[in-house]
Design a protein around this motif. Sequence first.
Motif, PDB file in Angstrom:
ATOM      1  N   UNK A  55      11.678 -27.846 -61.124  1.00  0.00           N
ATOM      2  CA  UNK A  55      11.415 -28.305 -62.704  1.00  0.00           C
ATOM      3  C   UNK A  55      10.312 -27.492 -63.101  1.00  0.00           C
ATOM      4  N   UNK A  56       9.101 -27.369 -62.140  1.00  0.00           N
ATOM      5  CA  UNK A  56       8.076 -26.765 -62.329  1.00  0.00           C
ATOM      6  C   UNK A  56       8.287 -25.271 -62.794  1.00  0.00           C
ATOM      7  N   UNK A  57       8.983 -24.530 -61.986  1.00  0.00           N
ATOM      8  CA  UNK A  57       9.382 -23.150 -62.163  1.00  0.00           C
ATOM      9  C   UNK A  57      10.074 -22.776 -63.685  1.00  0.00           C
ATOM     10  N   UNK A  58      10.916 -23.773 -63.996  1.00  0.00           N
ATOM     11  CA  UNK A  58      11.704 -23.662 -64.985  1.00  0.00           C
ATOM     12  C   UNK A  58      10.652 -23.892 -66.301  1.00  0.00           C
ATOM     13  N   UNK A  59       9.958 -24.891 -66.471  1.00  0.00           N
ATOM     14  CA  UNK A  59       8.969 -25.224 -67.262  1.00  0.00           C
ATOM     15  C   UNK A  59       8.021 -23.934 -67.395  1.00  0.00           C
ATOM     16  N   UNK A  60       7.340 -23.591 -66.468  1.00  0.00           N
ATOM     17  CA  UNK A  60       6.227 -22.772 -66.653  1.00  0.00           C
ATOM     18  C   UNK A  60       6.520 -21.338 -66.876  1.00  0.00           C
ATOM     19  N   UNK A  61       7.869 -20.945 -66.463  1.00  0.00           N
ATOM     20  CA  UNK A  61       8.301 -19.607 -66.660  1.00  0.00           C
ATOM     21  C   UNK A  61       8.913 -19.518 -68.252  1.00  0.00           C
ATOM     22  N   UNK A  62       9.382 -20.466 -68.577  1.00  0.00           N
ATOM     23  CA  UNK A  62      10.132 -20.383 -70.040  1.00  0.00           C
ATOM     24  C   UNK A  62       9.491 -19.995 -71.072  1.00  0.00           C
ATOM     25  N   UNK A  63       8.163 -20.181 -71.434  1.00  0.00           N
ATOM     26  CA  UNK A  63       7.157 -19.424 -72.664  1.00  0.00           C
ATOM     27  C   UNK A  63       7.414 -18.060 -72.443  1.00  0.00           C
ATOM     28  N   UNK A  64       7.270 -17.468 -71.258  1.00  0.00           N
ATOM     29  CA  UNK A  64       7.127 -16.038 -71.338  1.00  0.00           C
ATOM     30  C   UNK A  64       8.526 -15.197 -71.629  1.00  0.00           C
ATOM     31  N   UNK A  65       9.592 -16.094 -71.446  1.00  0.00           N
ATOM     32  CA  UNK A  65      10.981 -15.727 -72.129  1.00  0.00           C
ATOM     33  C   UNK A  65      11.250 -15.857 -73.561  1.00  0.00           C
ATOM     34  N   UNK A  66      10.710 -17.091 -74.089  1.00  0.00           N
ATOM     35  CA  UNK A  66      11.186 -17.521 -75.262  1.00  0.00           C
ATOM     36  C   UNK A  66      10.318 -16.925 -76.444  1.00  0.00           C
ATOM     37  N   UNK A  67       8.908 -16.695 -75.965  1.00  0.00           N
ATOM     38  CA  UNK A  67       8.243 -16.235 -77.166  1.00  0.00           C
ATOM     39  C   UNK A  67       8.140 -15.005 -77.508  1.00  0.00           C
ATOM     40  N   UNK A  68       8.465 -13.821 -76.881  1.00  0.00           N
ATOM     41  CA  UNK A  68       8.920 -12.627 -77.363  1.00  0.00           C
ATOM     42  C   UNK A  68      10.126 -12.473 -77.733  1.00  0.00           C
ATOM     43  N   UNK A  69      11.224 -13.456 -77.424  1.00  0.00           N
ATOM     44  CA  UNK A  69      12.637 -13.252 -77.902  1.00  0.00           C
ATOM     45  C   UNK A  69      12.507 -13.954 -79.288  1.00  0.00           C
ATOM     46  N   UNK A  70      11.661 -14.985 -79.606  1.00  0.00           N
ATOM     47  CA  UNK A  70      11.552 -15.727 -80.975  1.00  0.00           C
ATOM     48  C   UNK A  70      11.012 -14.598 -82.015  1.00  0.00           C
ATOM     49  N   UNK A  71       9.895 -13.926 -81.211  1.00  0.00           N
ATOM     50  CA  UNK A  71       9.375 -12.887 -82.320  1.00  0.00           C
ATOM     51  C   UNK A  71      10.301 -12.036 -82.525  1.00  0.00           C
ATOM     52  N   UNK A  72      11.195 -11.444 -81.759  1.00  0.00           N
ATOM     53  CA  UNK A  72      12.305 -10.293 -82.154  1.00  0.00           C
ATOM     54  C   UNK A  72      13.356 -10.913 -83.062  1.00  0.00           C
ATOM     55  N   UNK A  73      13.787 -12.183 -82.691  1.00  0.00           N
ATOM     56  CA  UNK A  73      14.789 -12.701 -83.441  1.00  0.00           C
ATOM     57  C   UNK A  73      14.624 -13.321 -84.751  1.00  0.00           C
ATOM     58  N   UNK A  74      13.162 -13.588 -85.101  1.00  0.00           N
ATOM     59  CA  UNK A  74      12.735 -14.028 -86.471  1.00  0.00           C
ATOM     60  C   UNK A  74      12.473 -13.021 -87.516  1.00  0.00           C
ATOM     61  N   UNK A  75      12.381 -11.792 -86.816  1.00  0.00           N
ATOM     62  CA  UNK A  75      12.278 -10.687 -87.789  1.00  0.00           C
ATOM     63  C   UNK A  75      13.216  -9.715 -87.956  1.00  0.00           C
ATOM     64  N   UNK A  76      13.661  -9.352 -89.130  1.00  0.00           N
ATOM     65  CA  UNK A  76      14.642  -8.344 -89.463  1.00  0.00           C
ATOM     66  C   UNK A  76      14.160  -6.773 -89.583  1.00  0.00           C
ATOM     67  N   UNK A  77      13.099  -6.611 -89.088  1.00  0.00           N
ATOM     68  CA  UNK A  77      12.712  -5.018 -89.036  1.00  0.00           C
ATOM     69  C   UNK A  77      13.297  -4.431 -88.157  1.00  0.00           C
ATOM     70  N   UNK A  78      13.936  -3.238 -88.533  1.00  0.00           N
ATOM     71  CA  UNK A  78      14.691  -2.466 -87.359  1.00  0.00           C
ATOM     72  C   UNK A  78      13.496  -1.863 -86.431  1.00  0.00           C
TER      73      UNK A  78
END
Length: 256
Positions: A55-78
């Motif tokens: 549980x610890x590894x899942x929770x603590x590593x998740x933000x490093x995956x989600x944050x850049x992914x969300x930055x990319x997916x919420x932008x329509x810039x090429x």
Amino acid sequence: MTIADRMHCYKDLLNFLSLGMFLAGILHLYHHRKIQKCYGRHMASTNTKMLPARLTWFIQELPAFLVPLLLMLTSHKPYSLGKMLLLGTFCLHYFHRTFIYSLLVRGQPYPLSVMLGAVISCSVNGFLQGHYLLHCAKIEEWKTFGCLRIGLFLFYIGMAINIHSDMCLRKLREKGEVNYKVPKGGLFEYISAPNYFGEILEWFGYAIATWSIPSLSFAVFATCFIGPRAIHHHRFYKRTFKHYPKSRKALIPFFL
């Protein structure tokens, strides 16, 4: 138009976060150069709140995956292929750590305080690397020098070493076992912590590939955190196992 579309390159913020990550690593190295007691085999008895390792590894590593992914997916810039390749490489590491490694790990329970600290550092690093690549990097200006290819080659070699070494460690224990054993196979024949060596190689390779201060600061940060653990693991093995191979080094084959 989304917020990400309007986002500029916040260079001062990136420099501040990069410096902070660099200094945090150096301070950690200074305070933990003689003893490692945050978690795992080196942790002293304590009354702190503990959580299951998976549980610890899942929770603590998740933000490093989600944050850049969300930055990319919420932008329509090429974005250029180079930027997507580098951001995808970063996310690949944390996808593995979050959704694969966390399900396979057999480590001891982790302190809640350590997990919260890791959540903060992973969140900051996810933003730092994601924002730099998406809004600040000008990869096309230097990629012809071979940095991209050399860096990514080192990254994927390091990732392969890291994954294989973790697999060797898991095979040491049957389900429910807690005793430590002498690891064997792969780079364990040369060093006591090839999983850490592989991860350090990953992040310095990534720093070469991006050729950026944010990535270099994280490579230093990671090295300062896991480098001392590798040395203390080595001392633990030598102290615990009488016939531990004398030719093995701690972190770097034939050197350290």
